[in-house]
Design an enzyme around this catalytic site. Structure first.
Site, PDB file in Angstrom:
ATOM      1  N   LYS A   1     -77.026  -1.235 -23.365  1.00 15.28           N
ATOM      2  CA  LYS A   1     -77.865  -0.255 -22.677  1.00 15.28           C
ATOM      3  C   LYS A   1     -78.213   0.919 -23.588  1.00 15.28           C
ATOM      4  O   LYS A   1     -79.168   1.661 -23.309  1.00 15.28           O
ATOM      5  CB  LYS A   1     -77.177   0.251 -21.408  1.00 15.28           C
TER       6      LYS A   1
ATOM      7  N   ASP B   1     -72.393  -5.481 -27.493  1.00 15.68           N
ATOM      8  CA  ASP B   1     -71.687  -4.324 -26.954  1.00 15.68           C
ATOM      9  C   ASP B   1     -72.659  -3.157 -26.783  1.00 15.68           C
ATOM     10  O   ASP B   1     -73.554  -2.954 -27.601  1.00 15.68           O
ATOM     11  CB  ASP B   1     -70.551  -3.929 -27.904  1.00 15.68           C
TER      12      ASP B   1
ATOM     13  N   GLY C   1     -74.132  -1.355  -9.543  1.00 14.21           N
ATOM     14  CA  GLY C   1     -74.557  -2.257  -8.473  1.00 14.21           C
ATOM     15  C   GLY C   1     -75.818  -3.005  -8.855  1.00 14.21           C
ATOM     16  O   GLY C   1     -76.213  -3.053 -10.028  1.00 14.21           O
TER      17      GLY C   1
ATOM     18  N   ARG D   1     -71.856 -11.430 -27.892  1.00 16.19           N
ATOM     19  CA  ARG D   1     -71.862 -10.413 -26.843  1.00 16.19           C
ATOM     20  C   ARG D   1     -72.365  -9.116 -27.462  1.00 16.19           C
ATOM     21  O   ARG D   1     -71.801  -8.632 -28.448  1.00 16.19           O
ATOM     22  CB  ARG D   1     -70.460 -10.202 -26.279  1.00 16.19           C
TER      23      ARG D   1
ATOM     24  N   GLU E   1     -73.968  -6.358 -22.694  1.00 14.66           N
ATOM     25  CA  GLU E   1     -73.137  -5.558 -21.794  1.00 14.66           C
ATOM     26  C   GLU E   1     -73.956  -4.354 -21.357  1.00 14.66           C
ATOM     27  O   GLU E   1     -74.210  -3.438 -22.140  1.00 14.66           O
ATOM     28  CB  GLU E   1     -71.864  -5.092 -22.503  1.00 14.66           C
TER      29      GLU E   1
ATOM     30  N   HIS F   1     -62.856  -5.928 -20.072  1.00 13.64           N
ATOM     31  CA  HIS F   1     -61.909  -5.134 -20.858  1.00 13.64           C
ATOM     32  C   HIS F   1     -62.081  -3.635 -20.628  1.00 13.64           C
ATOM     33  O   HIS F   1     -61.131  -2.861 -20.744  1.00 13.64           O
ATOM     34  CB  HIS F   1     -62.037  -5.470 -22.351  1.00 13.64           C
TER      35      HIS F   1
ATOM     36  N   HIS G   1     -73.774   1.760 -33.042  1.00 14.48           N
ATOM     37  CA  HIS G   1     -73.195   2.915 -33.732  1.00 14.48           C
ATOM     38  C   HIS G   1     -72.203   2.471 -34.797  1.00 14.48           C
ATOM     39  O   HIS G   1     -71.839   1.295 -34.876  1.00 14.48           O
ATOM     40  CB  HIS G   1     -72.484   3.814 -32.716  1.00 14.48           C
TER      41      HIS G   1
END
Length: 461
Positions: free
Chosen positions: A217, A214, A246, A212, A241, A313, A106
């Site tokens: 998903k 961000d 779980g 990384r 990320e 974080h 985004h």
């Protein structure tokens, strides 16, 4: 669908790096601390998103770094492209890799000033032209006379309501409710992918060794594949990320993390292991047997895919995750486990008091916590024992003891309310980590662990 190349196999030297997450640190501060960071045993530093985002004289909150205005320029509250280059140069001299946080899902929520969805907005574009020589020095790629993105590069605006619907999660806007227009979500198009790849290539040319992803998903697998292709992934450590509640059998895992793991070779935050650790250490009825081989139970990621952690974080800085913050003594035990075990890349979070949470001494809890002597001893153990096999020596519901290599190192964790004494391999004679009241007797080869304590021992080879 073609699988993304395995970045860990491509750069084995990074496969066991301990990463310092210098969360929201200015680039100049990281540069100043480079030697001390290296002496502490860290091999990589993860920095907050190096893009153009809102900055003011009074400062802006950390989340502004996660609302990019432009990829082509690094200019935010933490520094600019020149500061970024100087930081990389200094860290490289200390043999420390630079990893960067990348926000590709985004752009910034600029409802009041940017209804037309032009990025960067017209005020920023005007500033580019008024200060053309300055921004020429800061440009990573592209033509600053033109917008990077326009309204045609964004999906239809609607807030995510059903967080169990993958399509909605990957095409809707992250927002705080119906009245919030949310973060404009980029389309998966050739133009968007090309801009994102140009940005990553520019960072790699500057010496960046890891990314990384961000909010991974929220991105489709097709989008991830197109951006992190063989060229971008080569010689680079990439991890996403994907927050889950779980491991296998949990709904979020099956909907989001499992497809990512099955269709890419990229790494990921090991949220399954985090929840296993938290539950095992904090729940009286949970047994330490859960930590012997959590991967076999679907409660952890594979060793070569996992970014392991005791805190991220997001957990202390978002109200929705505050219940995931472990008490200090349990966080210490969790770090002992992830730095003592075989497998995974440990990530150590350290901020400048963004959360406002204090420790039991009344001080900011994670402010420069990377300097904690106990934590640094654990990192030293990890670096000494990396790649050596792990063998469980003793386990009870409250106690876990395992060795590394041919009894070259030993880790003992007691989560119980009572003191316990164990016998250790006869080769052990160097105490590298022992919390207060932990007692190691090298003559009798016994280790006494009080309640909620841990220890690491190294043999004198």
């Amino acid at each position: 669908m073609k699988a993304i190349s395995n970045p860990i196999n491509a750069i084995d030297s990074q496969a066991t790096n301990v990463i310092l997450h210098a969360f929201d640190w200015p680039y100049c501060r990281i540069k100043e601390q480079a030697t001390t960071i290296a002496e502490a045993g860290f091999k990589a530093v993860l920095i907050s998103p190096p893009m153009k985002s809102l900055k003011t004289e009074d400062g802006t909150p950390w989340w502004q770094r996660y609302q990019p205005q432009d990829y082509r320029v690094i200019d935010n509250q933490l520094g600019n492209t020149l500061d970024f280059k100087a930081m990389i140069h200094t860290l490289s001299a200390e043999n420390i890799h630079v990893y960067v946080d990348v926000v590709f899902n985004h752009m910034a929520n600029e409802e009041e000033i940017n209804e037309a969805l032009i990025y960067p907005n017209t005020d920023v574009l005007a500033d580019y032209q008024e200060n053309i020589d300055h921004y020429r020095e800061l440009t990573l790629f592209g033509d600053l006379n033109q917008p990077l993105f326009t309204d045609k590069d964004f999906v239809l605006a609607f807030p995510i309501k059903d967080w169990t619907d993958p399509w909605e999660v990957q095409h809707g806007r992250i927002s705080s409710g119906d009245r919030d227009p949310g973060l404009p979500t980029l389309k998966y198009t050739e133009k968007v992918v090309e801009a994102q790849k140009q940005y990553l290539k520019a960072l790699k040319q500057l010496g960046v060794k890891g990314f990384r992803i961000d909010a991974a998903k929220h991105m489709t697998l097709e989008h991830l594949h197109q951006v992190w292709d063989d060229e971008i992934s080569s010689e680079t450590h990439v991890f996403g990320e994907i927050i889950t509640d779980g491991g296998a059998t949990k709904e979020e895992y099956e909907l989001f993390l499992q497809p990512y793991l099955a269709n890419t070779y990229l790494g990921a935050y090991d949220f399954p292991l985090f929840h296993t650790l938290k539950n095992t250490l904090s729940e009286p009825d949970s047994t330490m047997a859960s930590l012997i081989n959590p991967y076999s139970l679907g409660s952890a990621l594979a060793h070569d895919r996992a970014i392991t952690f005791a805190i991220t974080h997001d957990i202390p800085n978002n109200d929705v995750f505050l219940d995931q913050v472990m008490p200090e003594h349990l966080e210490c035990l969790a770090y002992c486990y992830i730095l003592g075990r075989d497998g995974g890349v440990p990530l150590i979070y350290s901020d400048l008091d963004t959360s406002g949470i204090n420790n039991k001494s009344g001080e900011p809890r994670w402010f420069d916590c990377w300097k904690n002597p106990t934590l640094q001893q654990m990192i030293h153990f990890h670096n000494r024992m990396q790649s050596k096999p792990m063998t469980v020596l003793h386990q009870t519901p409250d106690l876990l003891v395992f060795s590394r290599g041919n009894d070259e190192g030993l880790v003992a964790i007691n989560k119980g309310k009572y003191s316990t004494q164990i016998n250790v391999p006869t080769k052990m004679n160097q105490e590298i980590l022992a919390q207060q009241d932990v007692c190691f007797n090298p003559d009798e080869q016994t280790l006494t662990l009080p309640e909620n304590s841990c220890a690491m021992l190294i043999a004198d080879c």
